[in-house]
Design a protein around this motif. Structure first.
Motif, mmCIF file in Angstrom:
data_model
loop_
_atom_site.group_PDB
_atom_site.id
_atom_site.type_symbol
_atom_site.label_atom_id
_atom_site.label_comp_id
_atom_site.label_asym_id
_atom_site.label_seq_id
_atom_site.Cartn_x
_atom_site.Cartn_y
_atom_site.Cartn_z
ATOM 1 N N ALA A 194 -18.485 -16.877 -22.361
ATOM 2 C CA ALA A 194 -17.754 -17.512 -23.347
ATOM 3 C C ALA A 194 -18.669 -17.259 -24.638
ATOM 4 O O ALA A 194 -17.877 -17.181 -25.733
ATOM 5 C CB ALA A 194 -17.309 -19.041 -23.133
ATOM 6 N N SER A 206 -9.276 -18.486 -23.678
ATOM 7 C CA SER A 206 -8.547 -18.244 -22.617
ATOM 8 C C SER A 206 -9.272 -18.306 -21.368
ATOM 9 O O SER A 206 -9.071 -18.697 -20.259
ATOM 10 C CB SER A 206 -7.910 -16.920 -22.693
ATOM 11 O OG SER A 206 -6.869 -17.198 -23.474
ATOM 12 N N LEU A 207 -10.559 -17.752 -21.505
ATOM 13 C CA LEU A 207 -11.374 -17.512 -20.295
ATOM 14 C C LEU A 207 -11.985 -19.003 -19.859
ATOM 15 O O LEU A 207 -11.878 -19.205 -18.444
ATOM 16 C CB LEU A 207 -12.786 -16.829 -20.656
ATOM 17 C CG LEU A 207 -13.903 -16.827 -19.654
ATOM 18 C CD1 LEU A 207 -13.637 -15.705 -18.701
ATOM 19 C CD2 LEU A 207 -15.110 -16.426 -20.328
ATOM 20 N N ILE A 208 -12.115 -19.857 -20.692
ATOM 21 C CA ILE A 208 -12.533 -21.328 -20.172
ATOM 22 C C ILE A 208 -11.311 -21.874 -19.720
ATOM 23 O O ILE A 208 -11.252 -22.421 -18.614
ATOM 24 C CB ILE A 208 -13.020 -22.288 -21.625
ATOM 25 C CG1 ILE A 208 -14.622 -21.468 -21.690
ATOM 26 C CG2 ILE A 208 -13.223 -23.611 -21.024
ATOM 27 C CD1 ILE A 208 -15.065 -21.991 -23.110
ATOM 28 N N GLU A 209 -10.162 -21.783 -20.449
ATOM 29 C CA GLU A 209 -8.851 -22.338 -19.793
ATOM 30 C C GLU A 209 -8.572 -22.284 -18.427
ATOM 31 O O GLU A 209 -7.899 -22.956 -17.569
ATOM 32 C CB GLU A 209 -7.681 -22.117 -20.806
ATOM 33 C CG GLU A 209 -7.779 -23.088 -21.973
ATOM 34 C CD GLU A 209 -6.700 -22.628 -22.928
ATOM 35 O OE1 GLU A 209 -5.850 -21.712 -22.714
ATOM 36 O OE2 GLU A 209 -6.557 -23.304 -23.760
ATOM 37 N N ASP A 210 -8.667 -20.759 -18.052
ATOM 38 C CA ASP A 210 -8.452 -20.113 -16.774
ATOM 39 C C ASP A 210 -9.531 -20.490 -15.778
ATOM 40 O O ASP A 210 -9.209 -20.235 -14.533
ATOM 41 C CB ASP A 210 -8.057 -18.781 -17.146
ATOM 42 C CG ASP A 210 -6.796 -18.518 -17.634
ATOM 43 O OD1 ASP A 210 -6.001 -19.551 -17.940
ATOM 44 O OD2 ASP A 210 -6.790 -17.528 -18.244
ATOM 45 N N SER A 211 -10.491 -21.145 -16.197
ATOM 46 C CA SER A 211 -11.704 -21.131 -15.152
ATOM 47 C C SER A 211 -11.781 -22.719 -14.470
ATOM 48 O O SER A 211 -11.092 -23.367 -15.032
ATOM 49 C CB SER A 211 -13.032 -20.997 -16.067
ATOM 50 O OG SER A 211 -13.342 -22.241 -16.669
ATOM 51 N N ASP A 212 -12.564 -22.699 -13.478
ATOM 52 C CA ASP A 212 -12.621 -24.049 -12.911
ATOM 53 C C ASP A 212 -13.574 -24.978 -13.662
ATOM 54 O O ASP A 212 -13.700 -26.046 -13.314
ATOM 55 C CB ASP A 212 -13.584 -23.858 -11.433
ATOM 56 C CG ASP A 212 -12.699 -23.018 -10.309
ATOM 57 O OD1 ASP A 212 -11.421 -23.045 -10.708
ATOM 58 O OD2 ASP A 212 -13.074 -22.499 -9.658
ATOM 59 N N PHE A 213 -14.129 -24.531 -14.764
ATOM 60 C CA PHE A 213 -14.802 -25.367 -15.646
ATOM 61 C C PHE A 213 -14.439 -25.825 -17.095
ATOM 62 O O PHE A 213 -14.905 -26.129 -17.910
ATOM 63 C CB PHE A 213 -16.451 -24.406 -15.778
ATOM 64 C CG PHE A 213 -16.950 -24.026 -14.846
ATOM 65 C CD1 PHE A 213 -17.722 -25.010 -13.834
ATOM 66 C CD2 PHE A 213 -16.757 -22.860 -14.336
ATOM 67 C CE1 PHE A 213 -18.290 -24.513 -12.638
ATOM 68 C CE2 PHE A 213 -17.478 -22.309 -13.037
ATOM 69 C CZ PHE A 213 -18.173 -23.139 -12.502
ATOM 70 N N LYS A 214 -13.060 -25.741 -16.880
ATOM 71 C CA LYS A 214 -12.335 -25.897 -18.150
ATOM 72 C C LYS A 214 -12.534 -27.431 -18.800
ATOM 73 O O LYS A 214 -12.271 -27.851 -19.899
ATOM 74 C CB LYS A 214 -10.804 -25.797 -18.036
ATOM 75 C CG LYS A 214 -10.143 -26.706 -16.963
ATOM 76 C CD LYS A 214 -8.793 -26.118 -16.837
ATOM 77 C CE LYS A 214 -7.980 -27.060 -15.877
ATOM 78 N NZ LYS A 214 -6.727 -26.219 -15.491
ATOM 79 N N ASP A 247 -15.569 -28.827 -18.859
ATOM 80 C CA ASP A 247 -16.881 -28.809 -19.307
ATOM 81 C C ASP A 247 -17.075 -28.789 -20.596
ATOM 82 O O ASP A 247 -16.672 -27.889 -21.186
ATOM 83 C CB ASP A 247 -17.820 -27.692 -18.478
ATOM 84 C CG ASP A 247 -19.186 -28.039 -19.087
ATOM 85 O OD1 ASP A 247 -19.663 -28.491 -19.714
ATOM 86 O OD2 ASP A 247 -19.934 -27.142 -18.050
ATOM 87 N N LEU A 273 -19.059 -25.779 -22.718
ATOM 88 C CA LEU A 273 -18.344 -24.580 -22.726
ATOM 89 C C LEU A 273 -17.556 -24.430 -24.032
ATOM 90 O O LEU A 273 -17.525 -23.502 -24.804
ATOM 91 C CB LEU A 273 -17.597 -24.361 -21.601
ATOM 92 C CG LEU A 273 -18.504 -24.001 -20.188
ATOM 93 C CD1 LEU A 273 -17.292 -23.647 -19.146
ATOM 94 C CD2 LEU A 273 -19.281 -22.639 -20.407
#
Length: 101
Positions: A2, A16-24, A26, A29
């Motif tokens: 990110a 989008s990377l963060i929204e689609d991750s398990d760490f959204k 956090d 990030l």
């Protein structure tokens, strides 16, 4: 990743990377992308990310400080003034983490 995308100016891709991750959920990030917004003229992305950060961590107001700086950078002085007034009303204090206030 990110951070790399944000530094490259690919803010929507980083978002989008963060929204689609398990760490959204956090906020750290999201802070990385918001920091990248401070060197961008994309205030709409900064607003979305700041809102996300406020929802995740309402007690931490660093997102408002960075958003105010983004507004200033793109010439949205009225919005920056309103946000600074809001921070003053909420008694947001200047700290080392948000020294740009």
């Amino acid at each position: 990743m990110a951070d790399l995308l944000g530094c490259a100016g690919l803010l929507e891709e980083a978002e989008s990377l963060i929204e689609d991750s398990d760490f959204k959920d956090d906020s750290c990030l999201w802070a990385v992308i918001l920091a990248a917004c401070s060197t961008s003229t994309n205030s709409s992305t900064a607003e979305r990310i700041a809102r996300e950060m406020v929802q995740l961590t309402p007690h931490q107001q660093v997102s408002l400080v960075v958003l105010a700086n983004v507004y200033k950078a793109v010439g949205r002085w009225d919005d920056a003034f309103k946000l600074n007034k809001l921070m003053k009303d909420r008694e947001v204090k200047k700290t080392e983490a948000n020294h740009t206030y």
